[in-house]
Design an enzyme around this catalytic site. Structure first.
Site, mmCIF file in Angstrom:
data_model
loop_
_atom_site.group_PDB
_atom_site.id
_atom_site.type_symbol
_atom_site.label_atom_id
_atom_site.label_comp_id
_atom_site.label_asym_id
_atom_site.label_seq_id
_atom_site.Cartn_x
_atom_site.Cartn_y
_atom_site.Cartn_z
ATOM 1 N N GLU A 6 0.836 -1.184 0.000
ATOM 2 C CA GLU A 6 0.000 0.000 0.000
ATOM 3 C C GLU A 6 0.871 1.234 0.000
ATOM 4 O O GLU A 6 2.078 1.162 0.030
ATOM 5 C CB GLU A 6 -0.820 0.005 1.270
ATOM 6 N N LEU A 41 7.389 -5.677 9.268
ATOM 7 C CA LEU A 41 6.732 -4.560 8.577
ATOM 8 C C LEU A 41 6.066 -3.588 9.545
ATOM 9 O O LEU A 41 5.400 -2.650 9.142
ATOM 10 C CB LEU A 41 5.676 -5.025 7.570
ATOM 11 N N ASN A 79 8.411 0.593 9.400
ATOM 12 C CA ASN A 79 6.971 0.339 9.448
ATOM 13 C C ASN A 79 6.374 0.584 8.073
ATOM 14 O O ASN A 79 6.339 1.707 7.608
ATOM 15 C CB ASN A 79 6.339 1.273 10.495
ATOM 16 N N CYS A 80 5.954 -0.489 7.436
ATOM 17 C CA CYS A 80 5.494 -0.363 6.052
ATOM 18 C C CYS A 80 3.991 -0.495 5.928
ATOM 19 O O CYS A 80 3.468 -0.523 4.821
ATOM 20 C CB CYS A 80 6.113 -1.450 5.187
ATOM 21 N N VAL A 81 3.277 -0.678 7.016
ATOM 22 C CA VAL A 81 1.859 -0.972 6.907
ATOM 23 C C VAL A 81 1.035 0.163 7.492
ATOM 24 O O VAL A 81 1.459 0.823 8.430
ATOM 25 C CB VAL A 81 1.504 -2.291 7.620
#
Lengths: 342, 126, 428
Positions: free
Chosen positions: C113, C209, C241-243
């Protein structure tokens, strides 16, 4: 733009009659009736009440599906720009009907709704998402303020092309609807400013009010159940046969005090009564508690129980009932209560 | 150890040594967790772990602890009840706006992996 | 600890022969930059593209945004413990290229996303549409584990930002800001009559993530601790933090933490800003209890009268936010919370998954479930097909005419919980 408006009112304000006419099904009249006259006069060029729907409060609450179907048909035919409902003040069944109409118009037909009632009317709590509701006093004596307030909101609605501002500025009660907007100051700046106000003891407005809490802290567990006198209290409407105190099927204004040997039927209008009427122990478990009493699990079952109907009953009324009931129970030496609801 | 994992994630089922209550749906995971809490189990990991929103991520693994004392005394942890009930409400809410679709297998595996690593991050700290 | 932050204002970025800044224009040698950041053998291909404010460009899926900075004077290096050594940072002088973002994208997992639209209605929702973005798209071997891909992509971003930041080392800044964090006895003595205010900085730490690193340490393994605001400005906290694109704190936002900045604004006048407590958002309830207890302990040790608490994420962190708030308020330490909401598309659901009546001062960055339709763009950097499986996207979200309808939670920084943006929500 002048709005075409349909107004929903009950049998009383529709000048058909009081409680004895509460059973009438929806009747459609041209133009304004009762409070609608005042509203219509106040609106001037902003709009006009083209039809009035009058429906008995009992009819609406007891035959909701039929009532809604009939009203829906009218609304589909007239295609109004706006639906008005009430003012209902603190009349619980009327408020619930206004709310039901709002849900129908807003949710199913996408027609905006303006209503008016007392904040504790269960119709507000239940249906506030569906209508802009003006706050009124708790009785029809407040009509003189309610009508101009409704007119003002309708005019503002016309002027702003349906894009009403926040509750405080427009004068309607909060709808519990979160809406995004861009602000001048970024969030961190607002947070620091709020912090300064909070530490200085100044008034500040939280941007997200926490949901209402009406929690009761659990008391310590009963240590010696075998020596405890237990009573039963219910909001499930179990009353002696014939409902001698006439506890209302919804928006109850009273509770009853009965012997556990007198259970007969339910007065509750909010659930299918068949199974409760077949065996009231299903709602008020006297049979099981009698067993526990004879097994010695509990010390004693109090011979009196208290009962009201929780269906749309105002929180404020419930609190009054509970205070009175609690006092009596304490005086009778009851140490624990089982509350059953439906 | 008296830990159990309630999960609908096949990767968890085949990858961990703890006892697993395997469910077929996310709802079942939530309700089974609630039931365990009412039976006196201790809630160890938060039921809304992870930033991928529930329902969008079809998997959830929750760790509980079987504490015989509590279970015997039927001690109820009100905070845990509050947490699981709000989580169930949130799942309901996210369900409302979610249109079911078949995810490609690779995406499913990614979701399983994320859920599994969230679970592991919890297990690592107990 | 005193830090001079020199700002070099950049209004355009272009590719050229060498890396340099002239009259507000940053020139980057693309091949050299690719070479600088591609040394990891796990990288299969890597490309760099530019996206400028107003361009008809969509960047998707974005992993992180980073501001190029360089240490000019003082110990340590930018991103200590990650790229720099183990020296403590936050002292001396640092230069930042303002108006530039290094954006990383990558197909780490299938449901990824994170949208940045450089123009159109989507641009209003992301603070990064106003930056001159240098976008790094990096691909790795398909068989590489997600955790490794995430690490590769994360490090590429830091390396690129550091390399580009070096260009600012010898420049005369357009503006210099000075931030100072004094030893506590001095800080208290300086404003003995003002109330002592702190900042509780919650970091996302739930797992793959969902991680944040402090001096390179995975923050889920820390006890809450004190950090100087100036250390944060030198990159002591970086994002893994990718989410949850809308409310994750990108490294850019950590570097430019707006709460720290705005707390300094009234320091010495309205209150005495004492410092920052960082804490985590782990998945176990025991960790939450311990961390929130420890936050309260640190706040009491500092003698704080009030704090701002910022959250990162949704659901699980709501519990940490509420615990921190309730426990601090119980000790008489006043709190203001910054968060965002998930009230449903209709705005009718309860916004947070936890609540306390003690949280009477909340700032919200808006309802992340609100939908927005984004027009098609002339150019897509990254992978548009992910709009369909993107968080907040849904079936059919990639419409036939090329528009996409998404919840704003798919847009990077849309409801940033540090209050970086101007979006908010109110009850109607």
């Amino acid at each position: 733009m002048a709005l075409r408006i349909v107004h929903y009112i009950n049998q009383f304000f529709g000048q058909i009659g009081g409680e004895e006419k509460a059973h009438i099904s929806p009747q459609i009249e041209d133009g304004p009736i009762g409070p609608g006259n005042g509203i219509n006069a106040g609106l001037g060029d902003s709009g006009e009440i083209v039809k009035t729907i009058i429906c008995g409060d009992d009819y609406f609450n007891e035959n909701a599906e039929d009532a809604k179907a009939e009203i829906k048909e009218v609304l589909e035919e007239v295609e109004p720009d706006l639906v008005l409902a009430g003012p209902a003040f603190n009349a619980g069944r009327y408020g619930m009907a206004c709310g039901g109409v709002a849900e129908l118009a807003c949710d199913e037909l996408d027609i905006p709704v303006i209503s008016a009632m007392y904040p504790e009317n269960p119709g507000y709590e239940m249906y506030r998402n569906y209508a802009y509701m003006i706050e009124t006093s708790n009785s029809a004596a407040g009509m003189r303020e309610a009508i101009p307030n409704m007119v003002k909101l309708i005019k503002s609605y016309v002027k702003k092309d349906g894009k009403l501002g926040r509750p405080q500025e427009e004068g309607y009660m909060p709808r519990g609807l979160r809406k995004n907007m861009f602000t001048e100051k970024r969030g961190s700046t607002r947070a620091v400013e709020m912090l300064i106000k909070k530490i200085n003891g100044e008034v500040f407005e939280t941007e997200y009010p926490m949901p209402n809490f009406d929690r009761v802290a659990p008391v310590d567990p009963i240590e010696d159940l075998a020596n405890t006198k237990v009573a039963l209290v219910t909001s499930g409407g179990i009353v002696p046969d014939g409902n001698p105190d006439r506890v209302e099927s919804s928006s109850a204004s009273k509770y009853g005090e009965y012997k556990i040997t007198e259970m007969g039927e339910t007065a509750h209008g909010g659930y299918d009564p068949v199974y409760a009427n077949q065996d009231p122990n299903r709602v008020l478990p006297v049979d099981v508690l009698k067993d526990l009493e004879s097994e010695g699990v509990i010390g004693e079952l109090h011979e009196i129980y208290y009962s009201t109907v929780g269906n749309g009953t105002a929180v404020a009324s419930s609190k009054v009932f509970a205070q009175e009931i609690a006092e009596t129970l304490i005086n009778d030496g009851v140490q624990a209560v089982i509350l059953t609801s439906t | 150890m008296d830990y159990i994992v309630v999960t609908n994630n096949p990767l968890v089922q085949k990858s961990i040594d703890l006892s697993v209550e395997y469910c077929s749906t996310l709802d079942e995971v939530m309700f089974m967790t609630r039931d365990f809490i009412h039976l006196g189990y201790e809630l160890i990991t938060h039921p809304l772990s992870g930033s991928v929103k529930p329902v969008q991520c079809p998997y959830k693994s929750i760790v509980l602890k079987k504490d015989q004392n509590n279970i015997k005394r039927k001690m109820l942890d009100y905070q845990a009840v509050k947490i699981i009930e709000s989580a169930i409400k949130k799942v309901e809410q996210f369900k409302k706006n979610h249109i079911f679709r078949e995810y490609p297998k690779s995406v499913l595996i990614d979701y399983q992996t994320i859920d599994f690593t969230l679970l592991k991050s919890g297990l690592d700290s107990i | 600890m005193k830090l001079e932050l020199g700002k070099i204002l950049i209004d355009d970025v272009k590719f050229g022969d060498k890396i340099e800044v002239n009259d507000g224009v940053l020139t980057v040698n693309k091949d050299k930059l690719i070479e600088e950041v591609s040394e990891d053998s796990r990288i299969e291909s890597l490309d760099i593209e530019l996206a400028k404010p107003g361009d008809s460009v969509r960047i998707i899926p974005v992993k992180d945004v980073i501001e190029p900075r360089v240490k000019v004077d003082g110990p340590g290096d930018i991103f200590p413990g990650v790229l720099g050594g183990e020296e403590i940072v936050g002292l001396g002088r640092t230069h930042a290229l303002k108006g530039v973002g290094v954006v990383t994208t990558g197909e780490i997992v299938g449901f990824q996303e994170g949208i940045i639209d450089m123009s159109g209605p989507g641009a209003d929702y992301t603070p990064f549409s106003s930056l001159n973005n240098i976008v790094v798209t990096c691909e790795v071997d398909n068989d590489l584990a997600q955790s490794e891909y995430e690490e590769v992509s994360r490090m590429v971003g830091f390396k690129a930002a550091k390399y580009i930041g070096e260009a600012a080392k010898e420049l005369e800044p357009d503006e210099v800001e000075i931030f100072e964090h004094k030893p506590f006895p001095e800080a208290i003595a300086e404003y003995p009559n003002l109330l002592k205010v702190g900042y509780v900085y919650m970091l996302q730490t739930q797992g793959l993530l969902h991680d944040t690193y402090v001096y390179g340490v995975d923050a889920k393994q820390i006890l809450p601790t004190l950090i100087s605001p100036t250390e944060v400005m030198d990159g002591a906290i970086v994002s893994g933090n990718c989410v949850s694109a809308c409310d994750k704190n990108t490294t850019y936002v950590h570097l430019n933490n707006p709460i720290i900045k705005d707390l300094y604004e009234h320091h010495g006048e309205e209150y005495n800003f004492m410092g920052v407590i960082i804490t985590n958002e782990n998945v176990t309830l025991a960790d939450k209890e311990r961390s929130s207890n420890y936050v309260v302990k640190l706040a009491e040790q500092l003698g704080l009268d009030a704090v701002i608490i910022s959250q990162e994420g949704f659901g699980n962190p709501d519990a940490d936010l509420i615990m921190n708030c309730a426990k601090l308020e119980d000790k008489g330490i006043k709190t203001v919370l910054t968060t965002d909401e998930y009230a449903g598309r209709d705005g009718l659901s309860q916004s947070l998954a936890d609540a306390t009546p003690k949280a009477d001062a909340v700032v919200t960055a808006g309802n992340a479930n609100q939908t927005v339709t984004l027009p098609s763009m002339e150019k897509v950097i990254g992978h548009q097909k992910f709009a369909d499986v993107i968080a907040g996207g849904f079936d059919g979200s990639l419409n036939e005419d090329g528009t996409i309808t998404v919840e704003i939670q798919a847009i990077i920084g849309a409801t940033n919980e540090l209050g970086f943006g101007n979006l908010t929500a109110r009850e109607y």
